[in-house]
Scaffold this motif. Structure first.
Motif, PDB file in Angstrom:
ATOM      1  N   ARG A   1       0.814  -1.212   0.000  1.00  0.00           N
ATOM      2  CA  ARG A   1       0.000   0.000   0.000  1.00  0.00           C
ATOM      3  C   ARG A   1       0.853   1.270   0.000  1.00  0.00           C
ATOM      4  O   ARG A   1       0.386   2.338   0.369  1.00  0.00           O
ATOM      5  CB  ARG A   1      -0.926  -0.013   1.205  1.00  0.00           C
ATOM      6  N   GLY A   2       2.111   1.119  -0.427  1.00  0.00           N
ATOM      7  CA  GLY A   2       2.953   2.288  -0.587  1.00  0.00           C
ATOM      8  C   GLY A   2       3.558   2.768   0.730  1.00  0.00           C
ATOM      9  O   GLY A   2       3.239   2.268   1.813  1.00  0.00           O
ATOM     10  N   ALA A   3       4.460   3.724   0.632  1.00  0.00           N
ATOM     11  CA  ALA A   3       5.133   4.274   1.804  1.00  0.00           C
ATOM     12  C   ALA A   3       5.342   5.768   1.604  1.00  0.00           C
ATOM     13  O   ALA A   3       5.307   6.274   0.485  1.00  0.00           O
ATOM     14  CB  ALA A   3       6.480   3.576   2.048  1.00  0.00           C
ATOM     15  N   CYS A   4       5.540   6.483   2.725  1.00  0.00           N
ATOM     16  CA  CYS A   4       5.744   7.934   2.683  1.00  0.00           C
ATOM     17  C   CYS A   4       6.867   8.281   3.653  1.00  0.00           C
ATOM     18  O   CYS A   4       6.853   7.853   4.808  1.00  0.00           O
ATOM     19  CB  CYS A   4       4.453   8.665   3.066  1.00  0.00           C
ATOM     20  N   PHE A   5       7.861   9.027   3.143  1.00  0.00           N
ATOM     21  CA  PHE A   5       8.980   9.486   3.968  1.00  0.00           C
ATOM     22  C   PHE A   5       8.901  11.008   4.079  1.00  0.00           C
ATOM     23  O   PHE A   5       8.722  11.696   3.073  1.00  0.00           O
ATOM     24  CB  PHE A   5      10.318   9.055   3.348  1.00  0.00           C
ATOM     25  N   VAL A   6       9.029  11.517   5.308  1.00  0.00           N
ATOM     26  CA  VAL A   6       8.896  12.943   5.574  1.00  0.00           C
ATOM     27  C   VAL A   6      10.195  13.448   6.187  1.00  0.00           C
ATOM     28  O   VAL A   6      10.647  12.941   7.212  1.00  0.00           O
ATOM     29  CB  VAL A   6       7.711  13.235   6.517  1.00  0.00           C
ATOM     30  N   VAL A   7      10.789  14.460   5.538  1.00  0.00           N
ATOM     31  CA  VAL A   7      11.992  15.117   6.034  1.00  0.00           C
ATOM     32  C   VAL A   7      11.570  16.491   6.567  1.00  0.00           C
ATOM     33  O   VAL A   7      10.952  17.283   5.850  1.00  0.00           O
ATOM     34  CB  VAL A   7      13.046  15.265   4.921  1.00  0.00           C
ATOM     35  N   ALA A   8      11.883  16.753   7.825  1.00  0.00           N
ATOM     36  CA  ALA A   8      11.570  18.048   8.447  1.00  0.00           C
ATOM     37  C   ALA A   8      12.876  18.762   8.749  1.00  0.00           C
ATOM     38  O   ALA A   8      13.741  18.229   9.455  1.00  0.00           O
ATOM     39  CB  ALA A   8      10.751  17.844   9.720  1.00  0.00           C
ATOM     40  N   LEU A   9      13.027  19.976   8.215  1.00  0.00           N
ATOM     41  CA  LEU A   9      14.246  20.768   8.385  1.00  0.00           C
ATOM     42  C   LEU A   9      13.895  22.093   9.060  1.00  0.00           C
ATOM     43  O   LEU A   9      12.860  22.713   8.743  1.00  0.00           O
ATOM     44  CB  LEU A   9      14.895  21.044   7.022  1.00  0.00           C
ATOM     45  N   PRO A  10      14.744  22.557   9.978  1.00  0.00           N
ATOM     46  CA  PRO A  10      14.465  23.851  10.639  1.00  0.00           C
ATOM     47  C   PRO A  10      14.577  24.987   9.630  1.00  0.00           C
ATOM     48  O   PRO A  10      15.421  24.984   8.740  1.00  0.00           O
ATOM     49  CB  PRO A  10      15.556  23.938  11.719  1.00  0.00           C
ATOM     50  N   ARG A  11      13.693  25.951   9.752  1.00  0.00           N
ATOM     51  CA  ARG A  11      13.663  27.089   8.836  1.00  0.00           C
ATOM     52  C   ARG A  11      14.842  28.021   9.095  1.00  0.00           C
ATOM     53  O   ARG A  11      15.339  28.147  10.206  1.00  0.00           O
ATOM     54  CB  ARG A  11      12.360  27.874   9.008  1.00  0.00           C
ATOM     55  N   ALA A  12      15.282  28.672   8.025  1.00  0.00           N
ATOM     56  CA  ALA A  12      16.256  29.758   8.176  1.00  0.00           C
ATOM     57  C   ALA A  12      15.490  31.042   8.484  1.00  0.00           C
ATOM     58  O   ALA A  12      14.534  31.410   7.797  1.00  0.00           O
ATOM     59  CB  ALA A  12      17.069  29.924   6.889  1.00  0.00           C
ATOM     60  N   CYS A  13      15.850  31.729   9.540  1.00  0.00           N
ATOM     61  CA  CYS A  13      15.092  32.904   9.995  1.00  0.00           C
ATOM     62  C   CYS A  13      15.079  33.979   8.922  1.00  0.00           C
ATOM     63  O   CYS A  13      16.121  34.395   8.399  1.00  0.00           O
ATOM     64  CB  CYS A  13      15.708  33.456  11.278  1.00  0.00           C
ATOM     65  N   ASP A  14      13.882  34.431   8.595  1.00  0.00           N
ATOM     66  CA  ASP A  14      13.677  35.553   7.663  1.00  0.00           C
ATOM     67  C   ASP A  14      14.406  35.343   6.341  1.00  0.00           C
ATOM     68  O   ASP A  14      15.020  36.249   5.788  1.00  0.00           O
ATOM     69  CB  ASP A  14      14.119  36.869   8.294  1.00  0.00           C
ATOM     70  N   THR A  15      14.363  34.112   5.841  1.00  0.00           N
ATOM     71  CA  THR A  15      15.065  33.827   4.579  1.00  0.00           C
ATOM     72  C   THR A  15      14.126  33.093   3.656  1.00  0.00           C
ATOM     73  O   THR A  15      14.175  31.898   3.527  1.00  0.00           O
ATOM     74  CB  THR A  15      16.318  32.970   4.838  1.00  0.00           C
ATOM     75  N   THR A  16      13.212  33.796   3.044  1.00  0.00           N
ATOM     76  CA  THR A  16      12.296  33.225   2.065  1.00  0.00           C
ATOM     77  C   THR A  16      12.305  34.104   0.851  1.00  0.00           C
ATOM     78  O   THR A  16      12.602  35.288   0.903  1.00  0.00           O
ATOM     79  CB  THR A  16      10.861  33.114   2.626  1.00  0.00           C
ATOM     80  N   ALA A  17      11.947  33.511  -0.267  1.00  0.00           N
ATOM     81  CA  ALA A  17      11.878  34.225  -1.542  1.00  0.00           C
ATOM     82  C   ALA A  17      10.586  33.866  -2.232  1.00  0.00           C
ATOM     83  O   ALA A  17      10.063  32.791  -2.070  1.00  0.00           O
ATOM     84  CB  ALA A  17      13.083  33.859  -2.425  1.00  0.00           C
ATOM     85  N   THR A  18      10.073  34.875  -2.953  1.00  0.00           N
ATOM     86  CA  THR A  18       8.833  34.606  -3.693  1.00  0.00           C
ATOM     87  C   THR A  18       9.097  33.611  -4.811  1.00  0.00           C
ATOM     88  O   THR A  18      10.039  33.742  -5.552  1.00  0.00           O
ATOM     89  CB  THR A  18       8.282  35.909  -4.290  1.00  0.00           C
ATOM     90  N   ALA A  19       8.199  32.578  -4.937  1.00  0.00           N
ATOM     91  CA  ALA A  19       8.399  31.531  -5.951  1.00  0.00           C
ATOM     92  C   ALA A  19       8.065  32.100  -7.305  1.00  0.00           C
ATOM     93  O   ALA A  19       7.190  32.925  -7.427  1.00  0.00           O
ATOM     94  CB  ALA A  19       7.518  30.331  -5.663  1.00  0.00           C
TER      95      ALA A  19
END
Length: 585
Positions: free
Chosen positions: A567-585
């Motif tokens: 029935r398939g599998a799902c792997f989830v990677v969680a990484l801490p965010r970089a503070c105030d470091t985002t860009a518009t896609a």
């Protein structure tokens, strides 16, 4: 109780073994029958191809090329009389008008028009065609045939056709069978009988049974299933589709197919009962001896607790005799065990250290010859023409060397992490870019297995403080693992979630899935999923271990989930965010 406890596992094992023998026998019978169907399909395809080649040779006959129709008519009549596999030969122009018919006296342009799909396809494509069952306009009976183009002025001028004898094809099909009681049939693209090893005249042109039609709809290329034939017989059937679109089916009566397995099963069952009876008898005898010895040991133990002297005892059971002596030396043995335990712990630590050193040395030594090997493969592939066996062998070797290089690199990375020698070059990294790099690296393998890949990204491109190369390596390993354990035609989905607490990347597939007890074990070094249906797909079991270690070095976590095997599998990677470091896609 001892005989009961001894025999119950034996009975359970025997029943499981009988079940396994039955399943393996059934699988072997299906494989053998499928091989028969494949062999017959190849032989019949060659037979039809031979008729096409002969007709192509005739299409270049001088009298036909020079349009001497009277002379070619005489030759065609002789050809039909000489070739028992052909019922008739005719020449038809592009508009469907019959130019010549060997079954009729010679009349230029007899005034007959024919509109058949395989003739139209020959005119349109300029390639030979094999027909389905159709009704002859001349005789009103069902017929099959082949058609080849007669080239004139650089294009298709006429179409040369020959009617194939279903009786000859049926006889040919019957001659290929080497198993008693087997029945073979051939169906056209419309699933109507073209040839049959038995009662061919009765069933020619008849539609196949509904259960065979349903089986072909579920697995059109090949497969095996229990079916009922047109004459009502229950058979184990296997089918194989020919390049022409015809389907060859071979059926063996269920009783005939199961008879050897039933004999083997009966013999194994009888032998198992005899062994079980012997085991019960021996366990009863041994149980009585052990029970008497244990009573004596209990008496000595009570005497030891009361401070009474313990008499010298002997037993024919070696283990009990050893136990008598152990009661007198309990304290010394206990001290020896403690010393042995400390020694074992130290030995394990030393073995673990040596294991890490060996892995590092092995990875380095294996990696050194891989670069010249890949360079040599590249040089060879450029010097050899495409499509040759040598070129294909070099390309296959190059693929295996690349796979080995990846395994050695993963092994080297695991060794470096274990020894604390890996260094991360951190910087702002777009998770979407890292995922895209991993997708491009794995895309050839996904396309080769005809799998569907879905990619969902958030409106904003989340950024984390990480080593971009290592982060792409994490996602590449997860995608490669998902592709490896997902059947061809399956689905793989990658989703990037920009959550307030962390950036999560999910890699989900429709593959073999994971049992609940292995959701954590898959991240251990040199561990493989025990439910894997094809061990040939597995590697060293280091890919997911490397993923977890690299993610943890980045301060993140990785987890696996599955609804169960298949029935398939799902792997989830969680990484801490970089503070105030985002860009518009």
């Amino acid at each position: 109780m001892l005989p009961a406890l001894a025999t119950l596992p034996l009975i359970a094992f025997a029943l499981w073994l009988l079940h396994l023998v039955w399943q393996n026998g059934q699988a072997e019978a299906r494989r053998d029958l499928q091989q028969m169907a494949t062999t017959l399909a190849v032989a019949l395809d060659r037979e039809v191809a031979g008729s096409i080649r002969e007709l192509q040779r005739i299409a270049e006959f001088p009298t036909l090329v020079e349009q001497d129709l009277a002379a070619f008519h005489a030759y065609a009549r002789e050809l039909v009389a000489r070739n028992d596999g052909w019922d008739n030969v005719a020449v038809i122009d592009r508009g469907g008008a019959v130019v010549l018919n060997a079954a009729l006296p010679f009349v230029p342009r007899p005034g007959i028009h024919i509109d058949l799909p395989h003739i139209r396809a020959t005119v349109e494509t300029g390639r030979p065609q094999v027909s389905d069952v159709y009704q002859s306009q001349r005789t009103g009976e069902r017929a099959i045939g082949v058609a080849v183009p007669v080239m004139r002025g650089g294009g298709v001028g006429w179409v040369l056709t020959a009617g194939l004898s279903y009786e000859v094809l049926s006889r040919f099909v019957g001659e290929q069978l080497y198993r008693n009681g087997a029945l073979a049939s051939v169906a056209d693209r419309q699933l109507r009988i073209v040839a049959r090893s038995r009662e061919a005249a009765r069933f020619f042109g008849h539609p196949v049974t509904d259960d065979l039609r349903a089986a072909l709809a579920a697995s059109p290329e090949r497969g095996t299933r229990r079916l009922v034939t047109l004459d009502g017989a229950a058979v184990l059937a296997a089918w194989e589709r020919m390049p022409s679109g015809w389907t060859v089916t071979i059926g063996v009566p269920v009783g005939v197919a199961d008879a050897p397995l039933q004999r083997s099963f009966g013999g194994l069952l009888a032998f198992g009962l005899v062994v079980l009876a012997l085991g019960v008898g021996l366990s009863l005898s041994l149980g009585r001896r052990i029970s008497a010895a244990i009573d004596a040991v209990a008496t000595d133990a009570r005497g030891l607790a009361d401070g009474d002297p313990i008499a010298e005892r002997r037993s024919s059971i070696r283990q009990v005799s050893t136990l008598f002596a152990s009661l007198r030396e309990a304290s010394r043995v206990q001290r020896d065990k403690e010393h042995a335990r400390e020694y074992a712990v130290e030995a394990l630590r030393e073995a673990d250290r040596r294991k890490d050193e060996f892995l590092a040395m092995l990875a380095h030594e294996l990696r050194n010859p891989l670069v010249p090997l890949r360079n040599a493969m590249n040089v060879l592939s450029r010097t050899l023409p495409g499509g040759t066996p040598q070129r294909l062998a070099v390309e296959m070797s190059d693929r295996q060397v690349r796979r080995l290089t990846r395994l050695v690199d993963d092994l080297l990375d695991v060794s470096r992490i274990t020894q604390g020698k890996i260094a991360l070059h951190r910087g702002p990294v777009s998770v979407a870019d890292a995922v895209a790099d991993a997708v491009e690296a794995v895309r050839p393998a996904i396309e080769q297995r005809r799998q569907r890949l879905g990619l969902r990204l958030p409106d904003t491109a989340p950024v984390v403080l990480a080593d971009g190369v290592r982060l792409a390596q994490v996602f590449e390993n997860l995608l490669s693992n998902a592709s490896k354990y997902t059947d061809p035609g399956g689905e793989i989905e990658v989703e990037v979630e920009d959550a307030p607490d962390a950036v999560r990347v999910r890699v989900c597939d429709t593959g073999i899935g994971l049992p609940p007890d292995q959701l954590e074990r898959v991240f251990e070094l040199f561990t493989q999923v025990e439910s894997s249906r094809d061990r040939a797909q597995g590697g060293l079991g280091i890919g997911l271990s490397l993923v977890r270690q690299l993610v943890e070095l980045h301060g993140g976590t990785v987890s696996a989930s599955s609804e169960g095997p298949g029935r398939g599998a799902c792997f989830v990677v969680a990484l801490p965010r970089a503070c105030d470091t985002t860009a518009t896609a």
